[in-house]
Design a protein around this motif. Sequence first.
Motif, PDB file in Angstrom:
ATOM      1  N   LEU A 106      83.067 -45.818  90.595  1.00  0.00           N
ATOM      2  CA  LEU A 106      83.831 -45.522  89.388  1.00  0.00           C
ATOM      3  C   LEU A 106      83.142 -44.444  88.555  1.00  0.00           C
ATOM      4  N   ARG A 107      81.829 -44.554  88.367  1.00  0.00           N
ATOM      5  CA  ARG A 107      81.097 -43.535  87.594  1.00  0.00           C
ATOM      6  C   ARG A 107      81.219 -42.162  88.267  1.00  0.00           C
ATOM      7  N   GLU A 112      83.670 -36.652  88.476  1.00  0.00           N
ATOM      8  CA  GLU A 112      84.383 -35.663  89.282  1.00  0.00           C
ATOM      9  C   GLU A 112      85.759 -35.322  88.722  1.00  0.00           C
ATOM     10  N   ASN A 113      86.350 -36.223  87.952  1.00  0.00           N
ATOM     11  CA  ASN A 113      87.740 -36.036  87.541  1.00  0.00           C
ATOM     12  C   ASN A 113      87.969 -35.886  86.047  1.00  0.00           C
ATOM     13  N   ILE A 114      86.942 -35.916  85.244  1.00  0.00           N
ATOM     14  CA  ILE A 114      87.133 -35.848  83.801  1.00  0.00           C
ATOM     15  C   ILE A 114      87.860 -34.569  83.388  1.00  0.00           C
ATOM     16  N   ASP A 115      87.569 -33.466  84.027  1.00  0.00           N
ATOM     17  CA  ASP A 115      88.220 -32.214  83.653  1.00  0.00           C
ATOM     18  C   ASP A 115      89.717 -32.209  83.992  1.00  0.00           C
ATOM     19  N   VAL A 123      85.015 -35.890  72.769  1.00  0.00           N
ATOM     20  CA  VAL A 123      83.601 -36.217  72.917  1.00  0.00           C
ATOM     21  C   VAL A 123      83.409 -37.694  72.586  1.00  0.00           C
ATOM     22  N   ALA A 124      82.697 -38.418  73.466  1.00  0.00           N
ATOM     23  CA  ALA A 124      82.447 -39.844  73.243  1.00  0.00           C
ATOM     24  C   ALA A 124      81.569 -40.016  72.016  1.00  0.00           C
TER      25      ALA A 124
END
Length: 125
Positions: A106-107, A112-115, A123-124
């Motif tokens: 999952l991490r 890999e897919n946040i963009d 921003v967290a």
Amino acid sequence: MTASCPSGQHAHHDVYAAQCPCRTLLDLLANKWSALAIGALENGPQRFGELQRKLQGVSPKVLTQTLRRLEAFGILDRTVYPAVPPHVEYSLTPLGQSAAIPLNALRSWVEENIDHAFPAAPVAG
């Protein structure tokens, strides 16, 4: 996939059922600090300060609460070595090591897919 409930309280475990105890464990593992702490311990035991440095942004209070909950569920062990000051290390149990596998995936998927998920991701905080 469902499994028989060893306590006999339910015919089977179903995380979608409102009263299933699976939900408590799912809640623990779906917490970002739990997922990150388990990941930080994948390569072996660490002390509290090492974990706090690795998990940037976590407060000592929240890290302590997270580690206590993970210990209570049998996900990690807390070992105190007799020394002055006391030397405490945290390590994954076999159950924690098995949880680390899907959490690692999952991490990795998130990185890999946040963009693609949020072109302008917030921003967290």
